[in-house]
Design a protein around this motif. Sequence first.
Motif, PDB file in Angstrom:
ATOM      1  N   THR A  76       8.340   4.978  -7.282  1.00 29.19           N
ATOM      2  CA  THR A  76       9.636   4.629  -7.862  1.00 29.19           C
ATOM      3  C   THR A  76       9.568   3.440  -8.805  1.00 29.19           C
ATOM      4  O   THR A  76      10.506   3.208  -9.578  1.00 29.19           O
ATOM      5  CB  THR A  76      10.647   4.320  -6.749  1.00 29.19           C
ATOM      6  N   GLY A  77       8.486   2.660  -8.741  1.00 29.41           N
ATOM      7  CA  GLY A  77       8.391   1.471  -9.563  1.00 29.41           C
ATOM      8  C   GLY A  77       9.190   0.301  -9.028  1.00 29.41           C
ATOM      9  O   GLY A  77       9.348  -0.712  -9.719  1.00 29.41           O
ATOM     10  N   LEU A  78       9.689   0.411  -7.805  1.00 29.78           N
ATOM     11  CA  LEU A  78      10.472  -0.662  -7.201  1.00 29.78           C
ATOM     12  C   LEU A  78       9.549  -1.696  -6.557  1.00 29.78           C
ATOM     13  O   LEU A  78       8.367  -1.439  -6.324  1.00 29.78           O
ATOM     14  CB  LEU A  78      11.423  -0.080  -6.150  1.00 29.78           C
ATOM     15  N   ASP A  79      10.103  -2.841  -6.268  1.00 30.13           N
ATOM     16  CA  ASP A  79       9.367  -3.902  -5.579  1.00 30.13           C
ATOM     17  C   ASP A  79      10.237  -4.393  -4.431  1.00 30.13           C
ATOM     18  O   ASP A  79      10.853  -5.465  -4.500  1.00 30.13           O
ATOM     19  CB  ASP A  79       9.024  -5.041  -6.542  1.00 30.13           C
ATOM     20  N   PHE A 138       0.802  -1.218   0.000  1.00 25.95           N
ATOM     21  CA  PHE A 138       0.000   0.000   0.000  1.00 25.95           C
ATOM     22  C   PHE A 138       0.839   1.274   0.000  1.00 25.95           C
ATOM     23  O   PHE A 138       0.296   2.359  -0.223  1.00 25.95           O
ATOM     24  CB  PHE A 138      -0.928   0.019   1.229  1.00 25.95           C
ATOM     25  N   GLY A 139       2.135   1.178   0.249  1.00 23.87           N
ATOM     26  CA  GLY A 139       2.978   2.365   0.361  1.00 23.87           C
ATOM     27  C   GLY A 139       3.229   3.039  -0.973  1.00 23.87           C
ATOM     28  O   GLY A 139       3.261   2.397  -2.028  1.00 23.87           O
TER      29      GLY A 139
END
Length: 295
Positions: A145-148, A138-139
């Motif tokens: 940023t498109g990061l995982d 949810f952050g």
Amino acid sequence: MNKNNGESILSRIFTLRNMAVTFLVVYFAVFLAYPIVKAFAGSLHNWNPLVGTYDWVGLDNFKQILTDGLFWRSMWNTAVFAGVSTFFRIVLGLGLALLLSAKLVKCKDTLRGLFYMPTVTPLVAVSFVWMWMFDPQFGMVDKVTGLDINWLHDTKWAMPAIIIMTIWKDFGYATVLYLAGLMNLPRDVYEAATIDGANSVQTFFRITLPLLKSTTLFIVITSLISYLQAYVQILVMTEGGPGTSTYTISYLIFDQAFQKYNFGIASAQAVILFLFTGALTLIMFKVSGDSEGLA
């Protein structure tokens, strides 16, 4: 009549002064001197106030600490946290101060207030907000940023996440101090540099930075002292985890004292932190004094 009134006013002033001095002395003795003395004494004892244990052990607590891998891991984490946070606090603070002092920037007062606002926001509240922002589902950090990345539950990213939050909260403090320093710089020096043909880069490194040295030193010292004692954001966001990846020396002291109730070990760790912080401050003042003498 006038003389008596004057003497009465002076006596009141001296009475208020004596009361203020007495209050300060009592405050210093109760809330500063006594805890320091008690910590030094407790570091030499096997101390557990919950069961009334207070047995003399000499330097055994310090010997146990110096052979504890978690202590050295916490010291390393503290050094990384304090060093990186201080560096970016200075870089971002100075960069933003230079930007806000530029003539082309409008609404400077509003921008100063916006950037300083996180500094005066309670750290606990900020920590909870950033916990939500770092949430992998949810952050907004991962979404923007498109990061995982599972920031706060990954041993590799938990400390960087706390550092990012700390830098965001604190660099406004450095910005305000640098703005005050920039406003007090002598204009004639810059005019002389312009006449001599110095460009903006040369002016910054040869005039602005040296003249802001005292401000930078103050920010570095106050930042390091603050960050060496940091534990609130760690307690709220990670509780020292995952594993021990975000343990700092202050959080380790908290853990030993209030979770394991080993106040003797915690006091010894606090003494080491106190001595280390004092030595670091003296070294920085010494280096600053030597550099001013060479200049």
